[in-house]
Enzyme design. Structure first.
Site, mmCIF file in Angstrom:
data_model
loop_
_atom_site.group_PDB
_atom_site.id
_atom_site.type_symbol
_atom_site.label_atom_id
_atom_site.label_comp_id
_atom_site.label_asym_id
_atom_site.label_seq_id
_atom_site.Cartn_x
_atom_site.Cartn_y
_atom_site.Cartn_z
ATOM 1 N N ALA A 108 0.835 -1.236 -0.099
ATOM 2 C CA ALA A 108 -0.074 -0.112 0.064
ATOM 3 C C ALA A 108 0.971 1.279 -0.002
ATOM 4 C CB ALA A 108 -0.731 -0.160 1.138
ATOM 5 N N LYS A 109 0.513 2.578 -0.214
ATOM 6 C CA LYS A 109 0.948 3.727 -0.039
ATOM 7 C C LYS A 109 -0.068 4.665 -0.013
ATOM 8 C CE LYS A 109 5.267 4.814 -0.397
ATOM 9 N NZ LYS A 109 6.631 3.893 0.064
#
Ligand code: NAD
Length: 423
Positions: A108-109
């Site tokens: 994720a980011k």
């Protein structure tokens, strides 16, 4: 600029990278399609009161790429360049990085499109807390676990954890420290996390030196970016006898062929906010960083910094991608043509996610590990990943990047094969 540099989005470049390795090892089409798109895309617009009494609405992102191997995991970036395309690419790279080093996380980011340098500490705290509140239950220690990235640090993570805990039910609060990693040690962070990414880059360099029968002592290194990753890497490498001959940050580029006094520069940046005006090196032009006489180049700033023109200027033996996505696809071809080895981002900078995993384990167990424990386990994990990449590279006759993706994709493919696609 070539088509590969000017027209592709970062997300398209990230997909093209894993597709090349997927071709080599024959990943099935449905899995390629699943991995080509993020699972969830969360965009939040939230208001924050500024010190002058006005209110500003910020846009924040959390892109959850994949969680088949474990909770979504990845950094939070505060920078003016943050947009959906950038965060999508960074989230995908996290999935492959976690799989490559075999930690039980997905990818994720997140981030906010903003320049963190222009806000007061009080404004920064309100921005972080309001962003965390807006994300709500989209993050959590068993669901999605942010960490620091460009423009964020342990203080950011401390505020995120505190906000998340205080907006949760009182009886669960003590179990929620692992909602973020990269916290200060006093509030549940791990010793060694702050410098873990830079230390991991150094271990990558050590492994490469062993492979190529090169001594670390006296190795000349140019570094782009002198923040968390570039700063700690430079300090650790200088302690091992490497010469840091050129350093650049957003404000200036410095050169000293005899080696910059990195500890003095680190103190200078702490006090002054950038490398500009440091007296122990010559101030040179931005492009001189790439043509400096060096053995190793370490990009530790932002994406797309090594263009094909800059790749033509580099006269190093190897590039260690401490930053995520620093090499354009066109530049990668130039580097390959010129026999410059590239140690890919998902391998070279994976020390951060490995020690984040150690922090998360410590938060779960309530047990704090010693610096020696963290360091020896980090070294073991990274060494194994490097060995696997070298072995796969020889088997497939491919680049190190393709080999790294092949190792990661094999793990992901096996989990999808066993679990199937619901329902
Ligand atoms: P940071 O904000 O601490 O430092 C960024 C550095 O880059 C600063 O020195 C800044 O001045 C410099 N910079 C910005 N624009 C520049 C430009 N145009 N030219 C030269 N220098 C420039 O960020 P960080 O945490 O050190 O992250 C750096 C890179 O490493 C990013 O690509 C990030 O995604 C990656 N990374 C970070 C971690 C981590 O644990 N922090 C982990 C893995 C990968």
């Amino acid at each position: 600029m070539s088509t590969l540099e000017s027209q592709r989005s970062l997300q398209e470049a990230a997909v093209a990278q894993f597709q090349r390795a997927a071709d080599l090892i024959g990943v099935p089409d449905p899995l390629r399609e699943i991995l080509s798109k993020p699972k969830n895309e969360i965009i939040v617009n939230f208001p924050v009161k500024l010190d002058d009494g006005t209110t500003k609405v910020f846009t924040g992102y959390r892109i959850q790429h994949n969680n088949i191997r474990g909770a979504f995991k990845g950094g939070i970036r505060f920078h003016p360049s943050v947009d959906l395309d950038e965060v999508r690419a960074l989230a995908a790279w996290m999935t492959f990085k976690s799989a490559l080093v075999d930690v039980p996380f997905g990818g994720a980011k997140g981030g906010i499109t903003m320049n963190p340098k222009v806000y007061s500490p009080e404004e920064s705290e309100r921005i972080v807390r309001r962003f965390t509140h807006a994300l709500g239950s989209n993050i959590g220690p068993s669901h999605d676990i942010p960490a620091p990235d460009v423009g964020t640090n342990s203080q950011t993570m401390d505020w995120m954890m505190d906000t998340f805990a205080n907006t949760s039910s009182p009886s669960t609060r003590q179990t929620l420290k692992g909602v973020v990693t990269g916290k200060s040690v006093s509030v549940g962070g791990s010793v060694g996390r702050e410098e873990a990414t830079g230390r991991g880059v150094l271990y990558s360099l050590r492994h490469w030196c062993g492979e190529n029968d090169v001594s670390l002592e006296g190795l000349k290194i140019s570094v782009q970016g002198f923040g968390n990753v570039g700063g700690h890497f430079s300090r650790l490498a200088a302690k091992e006898g490497c010469l840091i001959v050129a350093v650049a940050d957003h404000a200036a580029t410095l050169h000293n062929g005899n080696g910059i006094d990195v500890e003095a520069l680190y103190q200078w940046v702490k006090e002054n906010g950038s490398v500009a005006d440091f007296e122990g090196a010559d101030k040179v032009d931005t492009e001189d960083l790439f043509s400096a006489d060096a053995d190793i180049f370490v990009p530790a700033a932002l994406e797309n910094q090594i263009t094909s023109a800059r790749a033509e200027e580099l006269s190093v033996r190897a590039v260690f991608e401490a930053a995520n996505g620093p090499t354009t696809p066109a530049a990668e071809l130039v580097l390959a043509d010129r026999n410059i080895d590239v140690i890919p981002d998902i391998l070279a900078n994976s020390g951060g996610v490995v020690v984040s995993y150690f922090e998360w384990l410590q938060n779960k167990s309530g047990w704090a590990w010693s610096a020696e424990d963290v360091d020896s386990r980090l070294r073991k994990v990274l060494w194994a990943a490097h060995d696997q990449v070298v072995e796969r590279k020889a088997d497939l006759g491919c680049s190190r990047r393709e080999a790294a993706y092949a190792v990661a994709l094999s793990r992901l493919t096996e989990v999808y094969r066993r679990r199937g696609v619901f329902p």
